[in-house]
Design a protein around this motif. Structure first.
Motif, PDB file in Angstrom:
ATOM      1  N   GLU A 463       8.630   1.019  70.277  1.00 26.08           N
ATOM      2  CA  GLU A 463       7.568   0.389  71.033  1.00 26.08           C
ATOM      3  C   GLU A 463       7.186   1.396  71.975  1.00 26.08           C
ATOM      4  OE1 GLU A 463       8.259  -3.590  72.275  1.00 26.08           O
ATOM      5  OE2 GLU A 463       9.581  -3.910  70.776  1.00 26.08           O
ATOM      6  N   THR A 464       5.812   1.240  72.186  1.00 23.61           N
ATOM      7  CA  THR A 464       5.112   2.345  73.240  1.00 23.61           C
ATOM      8  C   THR A 464       4.922   1.688  74.633  1.00 23.61           C
ATOM      9  OG1 THR A 464       3.079   1.171  72.769  1.00 23.61           O
ATOM     10  CG2 THR A 464       3.546   2.948  71.493  1.00 23.61           C
ATOM     11  N   ASP A 465       5.292   0.550  74.902  1.00 26.66           N
ATOM     12  CA  ASP A 465       5.105  -0.238  76.089  1.00 26.66           C
ATOM     13  C   ASP A 465       6.188   0.357  77.392  1.00 26.66           C
ATOM     14  OD1 ASP A 465       4.490  -1.864  78.252  1.00 26.66           O
ATOM     15  OD2 ASP A 465       4.689  -3.686  77.091  1.00 26.66           O
ATOM     16  N   ILE A 466       5.358   0.954  78.140  1.00 28.36           N
ATOM     17  CA  ILE A 466       6.097   1.820  79.444  1.00 28.36           C
ATOM     18  C   ILE A 466       6.795   0.543  80.343  1.00 28.36           C
ATOM     19  CG2 ILE A 466       5.881   3.041  81.310  1.00 28.36           C
ATOM     20  CD1 ILE A 466       3.328   4.340  80.445  1.00 28.36           C
ATOM     21  N   ARG A 467       6.314  -0.622  80.218  1.00 28.40           N
ATOM     22  CA  ARG A 467       6.731  -1.663  81.086  1.00 28.40           C
ATOM     23  C   ARG A 467       8.401  -1.903  80.679  1.00 28.40           C
ATOM     24  NH1 ARG A 467       2.885  -6.526  80.104  1.00 28.40           N
ATOM     25  NH2 ARG A 467       3.062  -5.909  77.941  1.00 28.40           N
ATOM     26  N   GLY A 543     -12.316  10.255  72.736  1.00 29.09           N
ATOM     27  CA  GLY A 543     -11.371  10.247  71.574  1.00 29.09           C
ATOM     28  C   GLY A 543     -11.046   8.803  71.207  1.00 29.09           C
ATOM     29  N   GLY A 544     -10.232   8.806  69.854  1.00 28.29           N
ATOM     30  CA  GLY A 544      -9.598   7.616  69.363  1.00 28.29           C
ATOM     31  C   GLY A 544      -8.249   7.600  69.582  1.00 28.29           C
ATOM     32  N   ALA A 545      -7.565   6.524  69.723  1.00 24.76           N
ATOM     33  CA  ALA A 545      -6.220   6.203  69.849  1.00 24.76           C
ATOM     34  C   ALA A 545      -5.646   5.206  69.004  1.00 24.76           C
ATOM     35  CB  ALA A 545      -5.810   6.150  71.383  1.00 24.76           C
ATOM     36  N   VAL A 546      -4.364   5.353  68.511  1.00 25.92           N
ATOM     37  CA  VAL A 546      -3.850   4.578  67.554  1.00 25.92           C
ATOM     38  C   VAL A 546      -2.448   3.966  67.985  1.00 25.92           C
ATOM     39  CG1 VAL A 546      -3.330   4.035  65.042  1.00 25.92           C
ATOM     40  CG2 VAL A 546      -5.386   5.381  65.694  1.00 25.92           C
ATOM     41  N   ILE A 547      -2.214   2.588  67.837  1.00 22.28           N
ATOM     42  CA  ILE A 547      -0.792   2.116  68.099  1.00 22.28           C
ATOM     43  C   ILE A 547      -0.690   1.329  66.734  1.00 22.28           C
ATOM     44  CG2 ILE A 547       0.427   0.382  69.541  1.00 22.28           C
ATOM     45  CD1 ILE A 547      -1.306   0.939  71.899  1.00 22.28           C
ATOM     46  N   HIS A 548       0.633   1.665  66.379  1.00 25.42           N
ATOM     47  CA  HIS A 548       1.172   0.935  65.163  1.00 25.42           C
ATOM     48  C   HIS A 548       0.872  -0.624  65.096  1.00 25.42           C
ATOM     49  CE1 HIS A 548       3.419  -0.301  61.460  1.00 25.42           C
ATOM     50  NE2 HIS A 548       3.040   1.145  61.340  1.00 25.42           N
ATOM     51  N   ARG A 568      -7.737  14.279  68.201  1.00 25.93           N
ATOM     52  CA  ARG A 568      -9.099  13.844  69.035  1.00 25.93           C
ATOM     53  C   ARG A 568      -9.703  12.520  68.357  1.00 25.93           C
ATOM     54  NH1 ARG A 568     -12.258  15.166  72.963  1.00 25.93           N
ATOM     55  NH2 ARG A 568     -14.365  14.460  72.953  1.00 25.93           N
ATOM     56  N   GLN A 569      -9.344  12.248  66.945  1.00 29.06           N
ATOM     57  CA  GLN A 569     -10.273  11.285  66.429  1.00 29.06           C
ATOM     58  C   GLN A 569      -9.267  10.115  66.393  1.00 29.06           C
ATOM     59  OE1 GLN A 569     -13.536  11.141  65.438  1.00 29.06           O
ATOM     60  NE2 GLN A 569     -13.440  13.265  65.955  1.00 29.06           N
ATOM     61  N   ASN A 570      -8.173  10.332  66.140  1.00 28.88           N
ATOM     62  CA  ASN A 570      -7.230   9.135  65.925  1.00 28.88           C
ATOM     63  C   ASN A 570      -5.679   9.443  66.403  1.00 28.88           C
ATOM     64  OD1 ASN A 570      -8.581   6.775  64.580  1.00 28.88           O
ATOM     65  ND2 ASN A 570      -8.899   8.340  63.098  1.00 28.88           N
ATOM     66  N   ALA A 571      -5.709   9.759  67.650  1.00 22.46           N
ATOM     67  CA  ALA A 571      -4.391  10.255  68.326  1.00 22.46           C
ATOM     68  C   ALA A 571      -3.300   9.199  68.153  1.00 22.46           C
ATOM     69  CB  ALA A 571      -4.612  10.747  69.812  1.00 22.46           C
ATOM     70  N   ARG A 572      -2.199   9.376  68.038  1.00 21.00           N
ATOM     71  CA  ARG A 572      -1.115   8.464  67.828  1.00 21.00           C
ATOM     72  C   ARG A 572      -0.736   8.430  69.275  1.00 21.00           C
ATOM     73  NH1 ARG A 572       5.050   9.506  65.446  1.00 21.00           N
ATOM     74  NH2 ARG A 572       5.758   7.597  66.199  1.00 21.00           N
ATOM     75  N   VAL A 573      -0.321   7.066  69.591  1.00 20.85           N
ATOM     76  CA  VAL A 573       0.123   6.897  71.111  1.00 20.85           C
ATOM     77  C   VAL A 573       1.568   6.516  71.165  1.00 20.85           C
ATOM     78  CG1 VAL A 573       0.024   5.005  72.962  1.00 20.85           C
ATOM     79  CG2 VAL A 573      -1.998   5.712  71.640  1.00 20.85           C
ATOM     80  N   TYR A 574       2.259   7.400  72.074  1.00 21.39           N
ATOM     81  CA  TYR A 574       3.627   7.169  72.361  1.00 21.39           C
ATOM     82  C   TYR A 574       3.801   6.438  73.581  1.00 21.39           C
ATOM     83  CZ  TYR A 574       3.900  11.331  69.145  1.00 21.39           C
ATOM     84  OH  TYR A 574       3.420  12.091  67.948  1.00 21.39           O
ATOM     85  N   LEU A 575       3.480   6.354  74.409  1.00 22.58           N
ATOM     86  CA  LEU A 575       3.639   5.566  75.634  1.00 22.58           C
ATOM     87  C   LEU A 575       2.209   5.020  76.275  1.00 22.58           C
ATOM     88  CD1 LEU A 575       6.207   7.589  77.634  1.00 22.58           C
ATOM     89  CD2 LEU A 575       6.641   5.565  76.594  1.00 22.58           C
ATOM     90  N   ALA A 576       2.137   3.717  76.534  1.00 23.64           N
ATOM     91  CA  ALA A 576       1.075   3.046  76.897  1.00 23.64           C
ATOM     92  C   ALA A 576       1.346   1.721  77.880  1.00 23.64           C
ATOM     93  CB  ALA A 576       0.180   2.971  76.150  1.00 23.64           C
TER      94      ALA A 576
END
Length: 836
Positions: A463-467, A543-548, A568-576
């Motif tokens: 899970e990427t949620d920083i909260r 750029g683009g970003a992708v969260i599963h 740059r096109q579809n960066a994988r997000v680790y924390l958001a």
């Protein structure tokens, strides 16, 4: 200091070199004793005159360990004659003469006291690691020495660095070499599955190698792995294996607590053997007594930054040959040893000689901000071993200007100066300062600590949620997550120190602020969901970003991204963290642009006009624009035409003929006052000649209405409007009484195609362009099949026609084939009129 250490043999040379000049370079292999021996030996040197020695170590663990060892050699507690200062920890006193620091600390020291008052010698230890802070620290120290302190000494010490460039950088400083001392090390290659072993392959192979080493070898073991994650997973594998009962397993990496690091470094008790699972932190500086066996996975983790995407993260790469040799040498420091390499012997020859300096591939925002504080806007003004790349510097300046740290000329602002105080990345410093004004300082300090230190959660890490992390650190419940005690302790201490440095009062209470805070640090990574594509986002940066899709954040309308990869096109997000539109308006309203946008929609094939509100590349809202500017509409349509090519215009035989005839007269008849109507020229100049004829047209489908013939004619000088028809006629009259069309191709001399009988009596080849250019005659059979091509009819009738006549007479007996074609009557029929 023990006289048995190899460095002892060159200490007099080092003292003499620094007595005679301002700088020197020491080249000594691991185990020579340079880290602890050299500072102690120079402490009472006359050139110091009682001043302090500051020694820089590239890693916090090495700084603390070397200071502790030197204090023990003096029979003192660390913090007296020898002390250290690292991030989040300090042990010094008024009596401290040797202070071991990490490079970021030196930068702060120079920025606060450019003369380095009371310091007589700065030592750069293990300089071959070439991290960003060491290069910056050396550049600033050289500036201090050259401008303010000609008595300041600089000493570079390295195990593998090519000494010549460093010596040249220091003004042709002398190079002192210690041969060191090493026991023989036997190398055993245990290659993995090639060419691309998986993470599981590597970790399983490491565990097998450890088990083999414990069974076949004696002494303690040092295992090199790329990062903390691999260390933990290999440790878990080993604990499930049937290892000898006297074996102790210890991880060793930077994020561990001091107590856990010390356990790994201390000698094993009698009758016990230890296996230390370490990152590159154990390559140099540290001596782990008792190690006679090394297992090397052959991988390292380095920071990579892309100026094109503005993103970067740690990547795993093969080690350099120098690093592999360093690791191998660890097995032979105190006794003969063995090194297991998890790659083939042949692959060693493919390794790069040295690890590339971090300054060539890192995020340079911290460096550029420090230089601006120093008063330098162009890094080339300072002396570097490798000048920072201009592309990365430009990217860094852009980020810092957007954060308000630099003005338009690259000079530091008051806000930028404040951003240097917390000792964290400029983005995080900006976030804390802005949050403090919004009464969210405690949450910002905690978030900065979370993003600086290792992830504290040990479960559900997908899970990427920083909260989730903030909730766990605030002890508000972590939704089934558990905290890593060591990581959590470091985060709390970092947060406490940040709060103290910036005067932030109170405790963090509201994890829901995470999205707003992240957006302050990373305004370019504010991202909006793409319609109909769960988990796909458009970032303000473009750029683009992708969260599963399995992640709850994948369905948020807005997120602020703190960590992602460099795609740059579809960066994988680790924390958001999620972000509301209200928060966006409140915190970034000054950056939201409202504009009327007229543009070409390639997919729809038409011009569209909207009123748009946007934050960078994120379109927050838009609605149709009722009365767009006519000129803007035409410009957009022309862009669409140019993107598809001029073939979309309503060409017909007439317009193509006009184009070809003008090109012929210009290119072959020499009339260069005529315009260039080639496809390339017309496409390039389309905005000028097309615009007046596109008024009221907004789509490709409506182009059929435009007057293309009028547009082309308008390009032609008025005096030529009738001359073109005369000099490059569309048709030509021939003896049979027929007008035959002339084919100018794409601007070539014209072709006259006629049956041979139609040209009887025509003695000379026709000409155009006021008699300048002969036409090319394509002579056809009665069935209109090509028989001959000529630009000299007279020669054809005389020399070629008699032979052609025989063939044609046999094939077409009903047609007239006179012996003298020059006097014969031309005809369009099989038999001339009036003959039976």
């Amino acid at each position: 200091m023990s006289p048995t250490l190899p460095i002892h043999d060159v200490l007099d040379d080092i003292r003499d070199a620094l007595e005679a000049g301002p700088s020197a370079v020491i080249q000594a292999p691991p185990g020579a004793g340079k880290t602890t021996g050299v500072p102690l030996a120079l402490l009472e040197a006359p050139f110091l005159a009682g001043q302090k020695i500051v020694m820089l170590e590239p890693r916090r663990l090495a700084a603390r360990a070397s200071a502790t060892r030197m204090a023990e050699m003096l029979g003192e507690q660390v913090g007296k004659t020898v002390g250290y200062r690292i991030r989040m920890e300090k042990k010094t006193s008024e009596a401290t003469r040797i202070e071991v620091v990490t490079e970021g600390i030196l930068t702060r020291m120079i920025q606060s006291d450019p003369e380095l008052s009371g310091i007589g010698l700065v030592i750069f230890d293990e300089f071959h690691e070439r991290n960003l802070n060491s290069d910056l620290g050396l550049a600033l120290t050289l500036e201090c020495q050259g401008v303010l302190r000609d008595d300041l000494r600089i000493l570079i010490m390295s195990a593998t660095l090519d000494a010549a460039p460093a010596a040249a950088l220091l003004g042709d400083a002398p190079v002192i070499t210690s041969e060191g001392r090493a026991f023989p090390v036997t190398t055993c290659h245990l290659p993995l599955k090639e060419p691309t072993p998986t993470r599981r392959d590597i970790e399983a192979a490491c565990a097998r190698a450890v088990a083999r080493g414990l069974a076949e070898e004696e002494g303690d073991m040092l295992v090199f792995l790329p990062g903390a994650g691999e260390i933990r997973r290999v440790e878990e594998r080993l604990r499930k294996m049937d290892l000898p009962p006297q074996t102790d397993l210890y991880p060793l990496f930077g994020a561990l607590t001091k107590a856990d690091q010390d356990k790994a470094i201390k000698p094993s008790p009698a009758g016990r053997r230890k296996v230390v699972l370490a990152t590159a932190i154990a390559e140099t500086s540290l001596t782990i007594d008792g190690v006679t066996l090394v297992v090397d996975a052959g991988l390292m983790r380095v920071s990579r930054f892309s100026p094109g995407s503005g993103m970067g993260r740690l990547v795993t790469l093969p080690v350099s040959k120098a690093s592999a040799d360093q690791r191998r040498g660890r097995a032979g420091r105190t006794a003969p040893g063995t090194c297991y390499r998890l790659w083939s012997e042949a692959r060693t020859t493919t390794l790069t000689p040295f690890t590339a300096p971090e300054i060539l591939s890192a995020d340079l925002a911290p460096l550029v901000l420090e230089l601006a504080l120093w008063g330098v806007t162009d890094p080339a003004e300072l002396t570097w071993l490798d000048v920072p790349p201009e592309g990365s510097c430009a990217q860094a300046r852009d980020v810092l200007q957007k954060l308000g740290a630099l003005d338009e000329k690259g000079r530091i602002t008051a806000h930028g100066k404040a951003m240097t105080r917390p000792g964290v990345h400029p983005r995080l410093a900006h976030m804390i300062l802005m949050a403090k004004e919004k009464k969210a300082g405690p949450e910002a300090c905690l978030l900065a600590a979370l993003l600086t230190e290792r992830d504290p959660l040990t479960g559900g890490r997908n899970e990427t949620d920083i909260r989730l992390r903030m909730e766990a650190m605030m002890q508000k419940g972590s939704r089934g997550q558990t905290l890593n005690p060591g990581a959590a302790a470091r985060i709390r201490e970092t947060s406490r120190q940040l709060s103290a440095r910036l005067g932030v009062k109170g405790a963090a209470k509201d994890p829901a602020l995470a999205g707003r805070l992240v957006s302050l640090a990373f305004p370019d990574r504010i991202a909006m969901a793409r319609p109909g594509r769960p988990g796909h986002f458009q970032m303000a940066s473009g750029g683009g970003a992708v969260i599963h899709e399995s992640d709850p954040l994948a369905f948020e309308p807005f997120v602020a991204v703190a960590d992602l990869d460099g795609n740059r096109q579809n960066a994988r997000v680790y924390l958001a963290a999620p972000l509301t539109m209200e928060a966006l308006e409140a915190d970034h309203g000054h950056r939201i642009a409202a504009e009327e946008k007229v543009f070409w929609n390639e997919k729809k094939g038409r011009v569209e006009a909207v009123t748009r509100r946007s934050l960078g590349a994120v379109i927050l809202s838009e609605k149709p624009l009722k009365k767009p500017d006519a000129g803007a509409v035409t410009d957009a349509l022309i862009q669409g035409i140019q993107s598809r090519g001029l073939s979309v215009l309503p060409w017909n035989k007439t317009t193509r003929s006009l184009q070809a005839r003008v090109l012929f007269l210009r290119n072959h008849a020499g009339f260069d006052e005529l315009p260039d109507l080639s496809e390339t020229a017309l496409e390039t100049s389309a905005p000028q000649w097309l615009a007046p004829f596109l008024i009221g047209i907004t789509s490709m489908g409506a182009l059929s209405k435009m007057d293309l013939a009028g547009a082309l004619t308008a390009l032609i000088p008025y005096a030529w409007h009738r001359k073109i028809d005369r000099m490059a006629p569309t048709h030509m009259a021939i003896p049979s009484g027929t007008r035959i069309p002339l084919d100018y191709g794409t601007g070539e001399p014209p072709v006259l195609a006629a049956r041979i009988q139609q040209l009887f009596g025509l003695t000379e080849t026709p000409k155009v362009a006021d008699g300048r250019i002969h036409v090319t005659c394509h002579l056809l059979s009665p069935a209109s099949r090509p028989m001959q091509v000529t630009r000299d009819l007279s020669s054809f009738w005389t020399n070629t026609y008699p032979e052609v006549k025989k063939e044609l007479k046999a094939r077409y007996p009903k047609h007239p084939w006179p012996d003298d074609p020059l006097t014969a009557v031309a005809t369009n029929r099989a038999k001339p009129k009036g003959r039976g």
